[in-house]
Design a protein around this motif. Structure first.
Motif, PDB file in Angstrom:
ATOM      1  N   LEU A  15       4.144 107.226 -43.327  1.00  0.00           N
ATOM      2  CA  LEU A  15       4.147 107.396 -44.773  1.00  0.00           C
ATOM      3  C   LEU A  15       5.537 107.817 -45.261  1.00  0.00           C
ATOM      4  O   LEU A  15       6.062 107.279 -46.226  1.00  0.00           O
ATOM      5  N   HIS A  16       6.123 108.769 -44.553  1.00  0.00           N
ATOM      6  CA  HIS A  16       7.440 109.254 -44.964  1.00  0.00           C
ATOM      7  C   HIS A  16       8.488 108.148 -44.830  1.00  0.00           C
ATOM      8  O   HIS A  16       9.369 108.009 -45.678  1.00  0.00           O
ATOM      9  N   GLY A  17       8.355 107.334 -43.776  1.00  0.00           N
ATOM     10  CA  GLY A  17       9.276 106.217 -43.578  1.00  0.00           C
ATOM     11  C   GLY A  17       9.181 105.219 -44.728  1.00  0.00           C
ATOM     12  O   GLY A  17      10.195 104.715 -45.216  1.00  0.00           O
ATOM     13  N   LEU A  18       7.953 104.949 -45.172  1.00  0.00           N
ATOM     14  CA  LEU A  18       7.750 104.008 -46.281  1.00  0.00           C
ATOM     15  C   LEU A  18       8.392 104.552 -47.547  1.00  0.00           C
ATOM     16  O   LEU A  18       9.074 103.837 -48.278  1.00  0.00           O
ATOM     17  N   GLU A  19       8.173 105.855 -47.794  1.00  0.00           N
ATOM     18  CA  GLU A  19       8.743 106.485 -48.991  1.00  0.00           C
ATOM     19  C   GLU A  19      10.268 106.477 -48.950  1.00  0.00           C
ATOM     20  O   GLU A  19      10.926 106.296 -49.960  1.00  0.00           O
ATOM     21  N   SER A  20      10.815 106.665 -47.754  1.00  0.00           N
ATOM     22  CA  SER A  20      12.275 106.728 -47.624  1.00  0.00           C
ATOM     23  C   SER A  20      12.905 105.338 -47.612  1.00  0.00           C
ATOM     24  O   SER A  20      14.104 105.207 -47.818  1.00  0.00           O
ATOM     25  N   GLY A  21      12.091 104.320 -47.316  1.00  0.00           N
ATOM     26  CA  GLY A  21      12.616 102.954 -47.278  1.00  0.00           C
ATOM     27  C   GLY A  21      13.579 102.709 -46.131  1.00  0.00           C
ATOM     28  O   GLY A  21      14.529 101.936 -46.241  1.00  0.00           O
ATOM     29  N   ARG A  66      18.556 105.914 -40.528  1.00  0.00           N
ATOM     30  CA  ARG A  66      19.546 106.042 -41.610  1.00  0.00           C
ATOM     31  C   ARG A  66      20.948 105.690 -41.135  1.00  0.00           C
ATOM     32  O   ARG A  66      21.806 105.285 -41.912  1.00  0.00           O
ATOM     33  N   LEU A  67      21.178 105.873 -39.835  1.00  0.00           N
ATOM     34  CA  LEU A  67      22.483 105.502 -39.262  1.00  0.00           C
ATOM     35  C   LEU A  67      22.496 104.042 -38.813  1.00  0.00           C
ATOM     36  O   LEU A  67      23.406 103.610 -38.112  1.00  0.00           O
ATOM     37  N   GLY A  68      21.442 103.305 -39.168  1.00  0.00           N
ATOM     38  CA  GLY A  68      21.457 101.853 -38.941  1.00  0.00           C
ATOM     39  C   GLY A  68      20.672 101.374 -37.741  1.00  0.00           C
ATOM     40  O   GLY A  68      20.687 100.178 -37.425  1.00  0.00           O
TER      41      GLY A  68
END
Ligand code: SAH
Length: 235
Positions: free
Chosen positions: A90-96, A70-72
């Motif tokens: 899975l969580h990474g995919l959902e969070s984009g 999220r910080l790049g």
């Protein structure tokens, strides 16, 4: 996995069995959610994150890995629990977010991709392996010269036994019972010594303090319980 791997299978199974609840901010891993902003703050004090390739060793369900992304950062999380790698993915995919995950040991990745990462993080993990020195040395091999390596762990001090085990697991029920074993806690001097043997230079250490009245964590000078350390691999 072979018997010679630097892993306690009961640890992998223990964390893996709670995989589905990893991202519940009020669940068993609430503490990891609560301290995550402080860990990111400490990392940012010592390193640039945006645009950097970072590997998060023992990533679990990816709380820190996603924070870095999220910080790049271009963030890779590694862990030996298949269940946790799946949950993290899975969580990474959902969070984009820009995260990748792989089930591989730190030692094997260091063999495959030495000096490939701008920075390395390894948090709340060293106290769960048979040979923490081997993980520290793998982290030192993974990072590029000039890059930073961050660890956090629990101090083998009576105060850590009282707060991290008696209070956190039994009285306040902040952590599941049996999460930690006092014998495996690591003193700051031991962490520094292992890191020095692996060619890393200590840049800073800070404690993660808990206030039971406000129920808040903060960074401070008290490294007797849970602490964060930043090391640099010289050019
Ligand atoms: N670093 C994460 C998770 C900490 S929990 C965070 O702080 O948010 C400890 C993690 O270490 C678990 O996910 C467990 O599966 C992992 N682990 C334990 N032994 C390991 C090993 N030998 N190699 C890789 N991961 C390991």
């Amino acid at each position: 996995m072979t018997a010679s791997d630097n892993v306690h299978l009961h640890e992998i199974n223990k964390f893996g069995s709670m995989a589905e609840r990893w991202w519940d901010p009020q669940g068993e891993f609430k503490t990891l959610h609560d301290i995550n902003p402080l860990r990111l703050q400490f990392i940012q004090q010592h390193a640039e994150i945006a645009g950097k390739r970072i590997v998060d060793v023992g990533c679990g369900g990816g709380i820190l890995t996603e924070g870095l992304a999220r910080l790049g950062a271009d963030a890779l999380g590694i862990d030996l629990s298949e269940e946790l790698i799946d949950i993290a993915d899975l969580h990474g995919l959902e969070s984009g977010v820009n995260t990748h995950y792989q089930k591989i040991s730190a030692e094997a990745l260091a063999e495959q991709q030495p000096e490939s990462f701008d920075h390395v993080t390894c948090m709340e993990m060293l106290e769960h392996v048979p040979d923490p020195g081997s993980i520290i040395s793998a982290c030192a091999r993974l990072v590029k010269p000039g890059g930073m390596v961050f660890f956090s762990t629990l101090n083998r001090q009576p105060k850590a036994y009282l707060l991290a085990i008696v209070a956190a697991e039994h009285v306040l029920r902040m952590l599941p019972k049996g999460t930690h074993d006092f014998k495996t806690f690591i003193k700051p001097s031991e962490l520094s010594q292992s890191a020095r043997s692996a060619g890393l230079e200590l840049q800073g250490m800070v404690g993660i303090e808990y206030n039971p009245f406000t129920k808040r964590f903060s960074l401070g000078n008290d490294i007797d319980v849970n602490y964060l350390a930043a090391f640099r691999r010289p050019e």
